[in-house]
Motif scaffolding. Structure first.
Motif, PDB file in Angstrom:
ATOM      1  N   HIS A 190      15.426  -5.333 -19.294  1.00 40.88           N
ATOM      2  CA  HIS A 190      16.108  -4.042 -19.358  1.00 40.88           C
ATOM      3  C   HIS A 190      15.884  -3.309 -18.038  1.00 40.88           C
ATOM      4  O   HIS A 190      14.740  -3.173 -17.581  1.00 40.88           O
ATOM      5  CB  HIS A 190      15.568  -3.200 -20.515  1.00 40.88           C
ATOM      6  N   LEU A 191      16.966  -2.826 -17.434  1.00 38.32           N
ATOM      7  CA  LEU A 191      16.867  -2.182 -16.126  1.00 38.32           C
ATOM      8  C   LEU A 191      17.554  -0.819 -16.145  1.00 38.32           C
ATOM      9  O   LEU A 191      18.549  -0.610 -16.857  1.00 38.32           O
ATOM     10  CB  LEU A 191      17.513  -3.060 -15.051  1.00 38.32           C
ATOM     11  N   LYS A 192      17.005   0.094 -15.350  1.00 39.70           N
ATOM     12  CA  LYS A 192      17.602   1.415 -15.137  1.00 39.70           C
ATOM     13  C   LYS A 192      18.252   1.391 -13.758  1.00 39.70           C
ATOM     14  O   LYS A 192      17.594   1.068 -12.761  1.00 39.70           O
ATOM     15  CB  LYS A 192      16.517   2.485 -15.209  1.00 39.70           C
ATOM     16  N   GLU A 194      20.329   2.867 -10.399  1.00 38.57           N
ATOM     17  CA  GLU A 194      20.525   4.043  -9.539  1.00 38.57           C
ATOM     18  C   GLU A 194      21.618   3.725  -8.530  1.00 38.57           C
ATOM     19  O   GLU A 194      21.770   2.586  -8.087  1.00 38.57           O
ATOM     20  CB  GLU A 194      19.231   4.404  -8.809  1.00 38.57           C
ATOM     21  N   GLU A 224      24.223   5.937 -19.771  1.00 40.26           N
ATOM     22  CA  GLU A 224      22.776   6.070 -19.562  1.00 40.26           C
ATOM     23  C   GLU A 224      22.308   5.386 -18.274  1.00 40.26           C
ATOM     24  O   GLU A 224      21.120   5.427 -17.954  1.00 40.26           O
ATOM     25  CB  GLU A 224      22.028   5.469 -20.758  1.00 40.26           C
ATOM     26  N   LYS A 226      22.017   2.225 -17.779  1.00 42.30           N
ATOM     27  CA  LYS A 226      21.076   1.173 -18.168  1.00 42.30           C
ATOM     28  C   LYS A 226      21.829  -0.142 -18.307  1.00 42.30           C
ATOM     29  O   LYS A 226      23.019  -0.159 -18.624  1.00 42.30           O
ATOM     30  CB  LYS A 226      20.387   1.517 -19.495  1.00 42.30           C
ATOM     31  N   THR A 228      21.185  -4.388 -19.628  1.00 45.36           N
ATOM     32  CA  THR A 228      20.348  -5.420 -20.238  1.00 45.36           C
ATOM     33  C   THR A 228      20.911  -6.770 -19.845  1.00 45.36           C
ATOM     34  O   THR A 228      22.098  -7.040 -20.057  1.00 45.36           O
ATOM     35  CB  THR A 228      20.336  -5.274 -21.773  1.00 45.36           C
ATOM     36  N   ASN A 258      15.387  -0.495 -11.503  1.00 48.48           N
ATOM     37  CA  ASN A 258      13.971  -0.448 -11.861  1.00 48.48           C
ATOM     38  C   ASN A 258      13.806  -0.879 -13.300  1.00 48.48           C
ATOM     39  O   ASN A 258      14.700  -0.696 -14.138  1.00 48.48           O
ATOM     40  CB  ASN A 258      13.414   0.976 -11.685  1.00 48.48           C
ATOM     41  N   TYR A 260      13.061  -0.969 -16.975  1.00 48.38           N
ATOM     42  CA  TYR A 260      13.110   0.045 -18.029  1.00 48.38           C
ATOM     43  C   TYR A 260      12.585  -0.598 -19.305  1.00 48.38           C
ATOM     44  O   TYR A 260      13.077  -1.638 -19.741  1.00 48.38           O
ATOM     45  CB  TYR A 260      14.550   0.525 -18.223  1.00 48.38           C
ATOM     46  N   PRO A 262      12.384  -0.220 -23.090  1.00 47.97           N
ATOM     47  CA  PRO A 262      12.872   0.576 -24.229  1.00 47.97           C
ATOM     48  C   PRO A 262      11.794   0.674 -25.292  1.00 47.97           C
ATOM     49  O   PRO A 262      10.917  -0.194 -25.377  1.00 47.97           O
ATOM     50  CB  PRO A 262      14.066  -0.253 -24.732  1.00 47.97           C
TER      51      PRO A 262
END
Length: 968
Positions: A190-192, A194, A224, A226, A228, A258, A260, A262
């Motif tokens: 899971h990644l956030k 930017e 969000e 985000k 996956t 980055n 993430y 959950p």
């Protein structure tokens, strides 16, 4: 001697290897490492004899990419390991069918699997309804629904359906469903994101990832920011995925990603469910408590309750109106969940707890409304409303569900502790071509990729499974294996993720990451076990099918039984409380029967106990594959043990070697080494190692080893091959007899002398004559004798079945205390022996560790695989003993007995409330004692029954190993 197929696995052992064994990752003949090998299991028809099985094995071994084949002539089951890059499961199936053997069952690996969170299940009939709805869905092959876990595991054909249609099937049945995981979710990150400012940016990132080799599935949440990503760890890793996103940066936009993490779905949902029930209970109490005070308490306090008797319209009092106003939100807002559940249950033509609650509360509420209407329209009518019955009943049921959810959350404590063993961060080293450290950085454990070099300093946990590349230390593996003694580690040794490094610095090469680690596999196995339904659960399922309709009928009969005699004056008028009539008294008795008899606790009796027991077993080194294995183990009266690697340590060593011919020692060593080099059997490896040491000691050349041609493994006897122009046989006496090799008196005497010392003799024949022999010994495990003795004290007999010779087997059996021995038995013979014992009415457990034990493990009622054994053995077994300690054979059986006892006690709790509560609720004591069970109190009893069952199951958390207790 039993050299068929070897005792070593198809790939690196799944679980803990023996202490201090250097693990070298073997290469396949195509140069690929074992991590790229998959294993499928097939059911092959028309397998009627050993020659049929051999034919199938021969056909498959000719396929490029097939690594190993094991076919059981007993039941036609086959275990096949293959390299997916070279051959597919479909190719394997077609080759078998082309040879004239139909494939009855195709491997489960070809079927997709998904897990769903099911919402709205209240009792066993609900879980049965969900399961029935899933099985009726097109493309669904198998479905298992767990009431206690509130989950479903569904096996489906991805060509016929998908997860969306499966969820739709559940929702059509009246339940909520959410996808927990699907087949491609095994390894995911899971990644956030930017730098994603538009849909075009998102499309660029998604396209870049989807085109990357090894990425299986990309799911993006643009709102969000985000994403996956599901991936194949053999081809790509999390850091490479992040790098791929960064390299996709277009123009002025710089993309960054980055990690993430959950929130854990199960913990989040449990917390949410707990809060929901708590809030609903408090909301219900906000209205129910005043209703209770206005109807039960204040009327008895005349100085405080007189105002409630003030008449508003005809006979309608102020208290009656207040109770109606306060009860209505409880009935229709707080109690809405029961209406919805009852509606969906009746639509499915079934009945559950919600139906009973809805019937009971509606009867009380709407009769009370009838009383209110009559009071408004009549100036002479007198009647008693039951608004407090409806409101208090709903409140007590919600309180019970709230406490039940709290208690159920503790049943998975052991599993939660396992998942928390892995550390959050790790020290990643970057090395140059000479092996020197270039840089060191701290990264999240989830970003570790295969072949990374990780530094583990003293006091830190090992983040993933791997092999020690450098350094020496002691590692505490008790978190995984339950063994308190630290294990020494040196280069080449395997380490397990989640264990604790104690005193030295280790550099570890990551070999298994993500879902491939032993810890992840343990968690997956325990989760599957907790979801599986035990056979003893069938009792609850059968009862629940007719229980609710029977309760409704019983409640109606109870109402008639009190109403008709009351109207006919068959019992004294003073039995009827003041301000009531016979109809109202009968109605209260009927409602009480409806509520107290709810079978909620019955549905929780088995799954909660299985959940706690499997979790507790896993924390103590015993992996139980579901309720079926747990239930069967308590019936075991006979335990059959393999010898090598089970009763013995499994690391044979050669203690002597002799020549019986004119061959020189150097020539003899060349021949034996060439023949045994291709065998993976522990005894063969011991012979090869001894020959190498002997050659070094004598000063012979150790670099050149001749190659054996026409190499062949002879099941249960040894190997043969051609070295140069000479035929070489290495094996036991039966192999020599099969090849008509004469075993002279001198050889016989050597064999006899060593067998009396519990040593196995390996004979080597060259060109039809015995050239020499080796005496091999395998030390008995120190705990073996004590385990056999303890089994006897439990009323369980122990038997040894081995491929070794009679004299050695008898000596080992005498040493450990086993009286009955079957020696010189091949793999199919082991299974036959077990079937013979079963034919005498015995429930048989088999303990083994090798590929040649797998037919026996399958044939036994309960198969127990030693954790350091092969993958095939572990797959075939019902119970895996992670730490390879025989004491856990006792633990597994004892835990099974304790669990079955607990399940039976749970049934006593569950049915006890019904059996005792229903007659009391029906008023059987009322004529004699004046005691009756009001509906709201009946609701409290129903809630208490469910809570009692869950708390009873939780007592299994205090289970302790019997041998450990005795030692202390």
């Amino acid at each position: 001697m039993n050299q068929a197929n070897g005792k070593d696995g198809l790939k690196a052992p799944l679980l803990q290897p023996p202490d201090n064994v250097a693990i070298s990752v073997p290469k396949h003949k195509d140069g690929r490492d074992n991590n790229k090998v998959k294993t499928i299991k097939l059911k092959i028809g028309e397998i009627k004899c050993t020659s049929c099985a051999t034919s199938v094995e021969s056909v498959l071994q000719e396929l490029n990419g097939v690594d190993r084949v094991v076919v059981s002539p007993l039941d036609g089951h086959a275990a096949i390991s293959y390299v997916p890059d070279l051959v597919t499961a479909q190719n394997i199936k077609e080759s078998i069918e082309a040879a004239g053997f139909p494939v009855d069952e195709f491997p489960e690996q070809e079927i997709s699997v998904c897990r769903l969170r099911i919402k709205g299940m209240a009792c066993t009939s609900c879980s049965e309804s969900v399961e029935r709805a899933l099985l009726m869905a097109n493309g669904v092959k198998k479905a298992v629904v767990g009431l206690a876990l509130e989950e479903a595991k569904v096996h489906f054909d991805p060509n016929l359906t998908d997860t969306d249609h499966i969820i739709e099937a559940v929702e059509d049945a009246g339940f909520g469903a959410e996808l927990i995981s699907s087949g491609h979710d095994v390894n995911k990150v899971h990644l956030k994101l930017e730098g994603i400012n538009s849909v075009e940016d998102a499309t660029i990132v998604q396209s870049s990832l989807e085109s990357a080799r090894g990425v299986n599935h990309v799911e993006m949440d643009l709102a969000e920011h985000k994403i996956t990503v599901s991936y194949d760890p053999e081809l790509i890793g999390p850091r490479s995925i992040i790098k791929c996103i960064e390299e996709a940066s277009a123009g002025p936009n710089v993309y960054c990603a980055n990690l993430y993490v959950p929130p854990r779905r199960r913990e989040t949902e449990q917390l949410q469910e707990t809060r929901t029930y708590r809030n609903q209970f408090f909301l219900s109490c906000l209205f129910s408590i005043p209703v209770f005070l206005f109807s039960m308490v204040l009327p008895m306090l005349h100085s405080y309750g007189n105002w409630l008797e003030y008449r508003i319209q005809n006979m309608l009092t102020f208290g009656m109106l207040l109770r109606w106003i306060l009860c209505t939100p409880v009935q229709f807002i707080v109690g809405r969940r029961f209406y919805m559940g009852a509606y969906h249950a009746l639509r499915r033509k079934s009945a559950n707890m919600d139906v009973l609650v809805a019937l009971g509360t509606n009867a009380a509420y709407f009769y009370s409304v009838y009383i209110v209407i009559k009071a408004i329209t009549s100036d002479k009518f007198e009647g008693q409303d039951f608004f407090e019955t409806s409101a208090m009943l709903i409140s007590f049921i919600l309180l019970g569900k709230y406490l039940e959810v709290l208690a159920k959350g503790k049943t998975s404590d052991a599993l939660a502790k396992l998942t928390e063993l892995s550390p959050d961060t790790a020290h990643l080293l970057t090395l140059d071509t000479d092996g020197n450290v270039v840089s060191e950085m701290d990264i999240s454990t989830e970003l570790i990729e295969r072949n990374d070099i990780i530094k583990i300093v003293p006091g830190e946990k090992v983040p993933v499974d791997g092999i020690v590349a450098d350094g020496q230390s002691h590692v505490n593996e008790s978190m995984i294996t339950g063994e308190a003694r630290p294990v020494a580690k040196k280069p080449g040794d395997k380490v397990i993720g989640g264990t604790m490094n104690e005193n030295g610095c280790l550099l570890v090469k990551a070999t298994h990451v993500g879902s491939e680690t032993a810890l992840s596999q343990i968690v997956q196995l325990v989760e599957a076990a907790q979801l599986a339904r035990a056979p003893v659960q069938k009792l609850a399922d059968q009862i629940s099918k007719f229980f609710v309709p029977a309760v409704v009928i019983a409640a109606f009969i109870t109402w008639l039984g009190w109403f008709i005699p009351g109207e006919a004056g068959l019992y004294p008028r003073h039995w009827i409380p003041k301000a009531m009539d016979s109809f109202e008294l009968a109605l209260q008795f009927g409602i009480s029967v409806l509520v107290v008899a709810c079978p909620c606790a019955l549905g929780l009796a088995t799954p909660t106990a299985v959940m706690v027991a499997t979790g507790k077993g896993a924390s103590q080194g015993v992996l139980i594959k579901g309720g079926n294995a747990l239930e069967k183990a308590h019936k075991v009266k006979t335990v059959v043990f393999d010898k090598t690697g089970t009763l013995t340590i499994g690391k044979p060593v050669v203690v002597s070697a002799v020549l019986f011919s004119s061959f020189s020692m150097e020539e003899f060593c060349d021949m034996v080494t060439a023949a045994e080099a291709n065998s993976e059997h522990p005894i063969a490896k011991a012979v090869v190692e001894h020959v190498k040491r002997l050659r070094q000691k004598i000063g012979f050349n150790t670099e050149h080893i001749a190659e054996a041609k026409d190499f062949e493994v002879h099941t249960g006897t040894g190997v043969s091959g051609k070295v140069g122009d000479r035929t070489v046989l290495v094996g036991n006496k039966r192999l020599m007899q099969a090849w008509n090799v004469i075993v002279g008196h001198e050889v016989e005497n050597y064999i006899s002398e060593n067998e009396q010392l519990a040593r196995t003799c390996v004979l080597a024949a060259i060109d039809g004559k015995i050239a020499g022999a080796f005496a091999v010994t395998d030390p008995v495990k120190p705990e073996a004798k004590r385990v056999i003795s303890f089994l006897h004290s439990m009323g369980i007999s122990a038997i040894m079945v081995t491929g070794d010779n009679w004299a050695t087997a008898a000596a080992i059996a005498k040493e450990v205390g086993i009286e009955k021995v079957f020696a010189e038995t091949d793999p199919l013979g082991k299974a036959d022996r077990i079937k013979d014992l079963q034919g005498k009415g015995m429930t048989v457990a088999m303990v083994g560790d090798g590929i040649n034990d797998s037919p026996a493990l399958v044939a036994a009622d309960v198969g127990l695989a030693i954790g350091a054994g092969t993958d095939v053995a572990i797959e075939a077994a019902d119970i895996v003993l992670i730490k390879s300690n025989l004491e856990d054979v006792v633990t597994a059986i004892d835990l099974s007995r304790k669990t079955i006892q607990r399940i039976r006690l749970n049934y006593v709790w569950a049915l006890g409330y019904n059996i005792l509560g229903m007659p009391i609720a029906a008023g059987i004591l009322y004529p004699f004692t004046g005691i009756r069970l009001p509906p709201w109190l009946a609701g409290g009893c129903m809630a208490a029954s469910s809570l009692s069952v869950v708390c009873s199951s939780l007592l299994l958390q205090s289970y302790k190993k019997p041998l450990h207790v005795r030692d202390c």
